[in-house]
Design an enzyme around this catalytic site. Sequence first.
Site, mmCIF file in Angstrom:
data_model
loop_
_atom_site.group_PDB
_atom_site.id
_atom_site.type_symbol
_atom_site.label_atom_id
_atom_site.label_comp_id
_atom_site.label_asym_id
_atom_site.label_seq_id
_atom_site.Cartn_x
_atom_site.Cartn_y
_atom_site.Cartn_z
ATOM 1 N N ASP A 254 -36.694 1.529 18.258
ATOM 2 C CA ASP A 254 -35.885 1.882 16.626
ATOM 3 C C ASP A 254 -35.966 3.499 16.671
ATOM 4 O OD1 ASP A 254 -38.694 2.572 16.083
ATOM 5 O OD2 ASP A 254 -38.681 0.211 15.465
ATOM 6 N N LYS A 276 -33.875 1.188 12.138
ATOM 7 C CA LYS A 276 -33.670 0.718 10.494
ATOM 8 C C LYS A 276 -33.807 2.191 9.721
ATOM 9 C CE LYS A 276 -37.599 -1.124 11.332
ATOM 10 N NZ LYS A 276 -38.747 -2.096 11.854
ATOM 11 N N MET A 389 -43.855 7.936 5.425
ATOM 12 C CA MET A 389 -42.574 7.659 4.531
ATOM 13 C C MET A 389 -42.547 8.123 3.271
ATOM 14 S SD MET A 389 -42.349 3.629 5.770
ATOM 15 C CE MET A 389 -44.010 3.394 6.032
HETATM 16 N N1 SAH Z 1 -46.081 3.194 13.320
HETATM 17 C C1 SAH Z 1 -45.742 4.721 12.927
HETATM 18 C C2 SAH Z 1 -45.327 4.743 11.727
HETATM 19 C C3 SAH Z 1 -44.214 4.324 11.205
HETATM 20 S S1 SAH Z 1 -43.570 4.365 9.435
HETATM 21 C C4 SAH Z 1 -47.029 5.379 13.236
HETATM 22 O O1 SAH Z 1 -48.053 4.875 13.593
HETATM 23 O O2 SAH Z 1 -46.789 6.714 13.339
HETATM 24 C C5 SAH Z 1 -42.680 5.881 9.605
HETATM 25 C C6 SAH Z 1 -43.076 7.022 9.085
HETATM 26 O O3 SAH Z 1 -44.036 7.726 10.256
HETATM 27 C C7 SAH Z 1 -42.217 8.356 9.026
HETATM 28 O O4 SAH Z 1 -41.489 8.042 7.791
HETATM 29 C C8 SAH Z 1 -42.964 9.727 8.877
HETATM 30 O O5 SAH Z 1 -43.811 9.507 7.968
HETATM 31 C C9 SAH Z 1 -44.111 9.008 10.017
HETATM 32 N N2 SAH Z 1 -43.906 9.757 11.340
HETATM 33 C C10 SAH Z 1 -43.563 9.084 12.379
HETATM 34 N N3 SAH Z 1 -43.494 9.843 13.335
HETATM 35 C C11 SAH Z 1 -43.504 11.252 12.931
HETATM 36 C C12 SAH Z 1 -43.459 12.554 13.377
HETATM 37 N N4 SAH Z 1 -43.284 12.587 14.631
HETATM 38 N N5 SAH Z 1 -43.554 13.394 12.632
HETATM 39 C C13 SAH Z 1 -43.659 13.250 11.355
HETATM 40 N N6 SAH Z 1 -43.863 12.212 10.890
HETATM 41 C C14 SAH Z 1 -43.886 10.871 11.699
#
Ligand code: SAH
Length: 464
Positions: A254, A276, A389
């Site tokens: 994704d 998504k 998020m």
């Molecule tokens: N499973 C993922 C989270 C998914 S929800 C994890 O463990 O990181 C998606 C959210 O993760 C985004 O909206 C943001 O808030 C955060 N996110 C993921 N990668 C990021 C990044 N490189 N920099 C900042 N926020 C990030």
Amino acid sequence: MDYLPIFIDLKQRQCLVVGGGEIAARKAALLLKAQASVTIVAPEIAEMSRQLLENSDYESRLHWINDRFDSSYLNQQTLVIAATNDEKVNLEVYQAAKARNILTNVADQPEMCDFILPSVLDRSPIVVAISSGGQSPILARQLRARLETLIPPAYSKLGLLVGEYRERVKAKFGHIKQRRRFWESVLQGPVSDHVLAGRDELAIKTLETLIEDTADNALQQGEVYLVGAGPGDPDLLTFKALRLMQQADVVFYDRLVSKEVLALVRKEAEMIYVGKQRAWHSKRQDEINLLLLEHAQAGKRVLRLKGGDPFIFGRGGEEIATLAEQKIPFQVVPGITAASGVACYSGIPLTHRDYSQSCVFVTGQLKEGELDLNWQALVQPRQTVVVYMGLAGLDILSQKLQQHGMRADMPAALVQQGTTENQKVWTSTIAELPELAKKQQPVAPTLLIIGEVVQLHNQLSWFS
Ligand code: SAH
């Protein structure tokens, strides 16, 4: 790519080396190692060439013509190497060979090279060749030195062992896909371990047992790998993630998975985007669950690659629930979650003896324009709150936290695309963060970090 790497079988073929110095001798030695027949043309030769001539292993394959170069010596030659210390002679060789369409290498003159000799790591039958396209032989050599430690000499034995059993495995497993799986599991398992540890007999015994005992259908079964791809920087992948990425048949990924990470997936794998947007619908999630199931049932090795960690706001649990019900084998590989990766790369420790003894991860995703969180729990002192998020609902988040008692000047950070080259960190207070976000218009994904620890960013920031 300026040069196509190929491995040439030079057995029973003639190669000409023009020049009698050390460089010429080294090139001749390489050709001899590849079992070519070599003729050295030079009016005089250095000690190193003399030693080659005296080596009984090369007796029938190495000849010295005590003469200066003449184009008639090009007859029947497959490759020509010119390594004299006279540029005119080198040019003469190059032009004469070119006129006859013979591939030529002129030492240290890339512009007169139809081919170049790479830096070679020889673990025959495994051979690794590295070239810098003539730009920096030293860099190529350094890389080879690094690979040398990574690919120990025992790989040679491993290569030979596989070669020996190839036909037997082919006879047992009719389909190429089964064979690929068989060898992949053998080479990642105890057989490799035994060979690399010098337990040759045990390796052979184990391999034979595996060939006998592995059922055809065991190699036809599909499997799903639910893998955390980390926050963006490919260096943050785990070894296990990388290994499974290298053996997948089909990949569902994704939006959050960085292109640098995707570039490490097995080249032959089919790549399917199931990205998504912010407001995602449960139907779409059902569809993904079903897709994983269908592909695994068709016998494929399915890689579900998710940003960060699959079990942290990743719906990983839902995706494998269907598989568990249907008894499809699966593995889950943790990844570095955004909170951890992004905080580290922003120089913001999530806990700190002086400022914060606990850390909470929450989702700031709006449901029908509302944020339904346990506010009382979030405003506790000496605690760091990381909001995933959280950008769309930042206004509400800021207001609610203050209404529930968080001080207006509580330090807060907004990090855009953490751990990537586009990372940006803005720090402010919880009251002023919404204003800042409107002004800066950060690009997704973004993460919020709220708490006293954010102050440390100025002092500890290291990544840019
Ligand atoms: N499973 C993922 C989270 C998914 S929800 C994890 O463990 O990181 C998606 C959210 O993760 C985004 O909206 C943001 O808030 C955060 N996110 C993921 N990668 C990021 C990044 N490189 N920099 C900042 N926020 C990030």
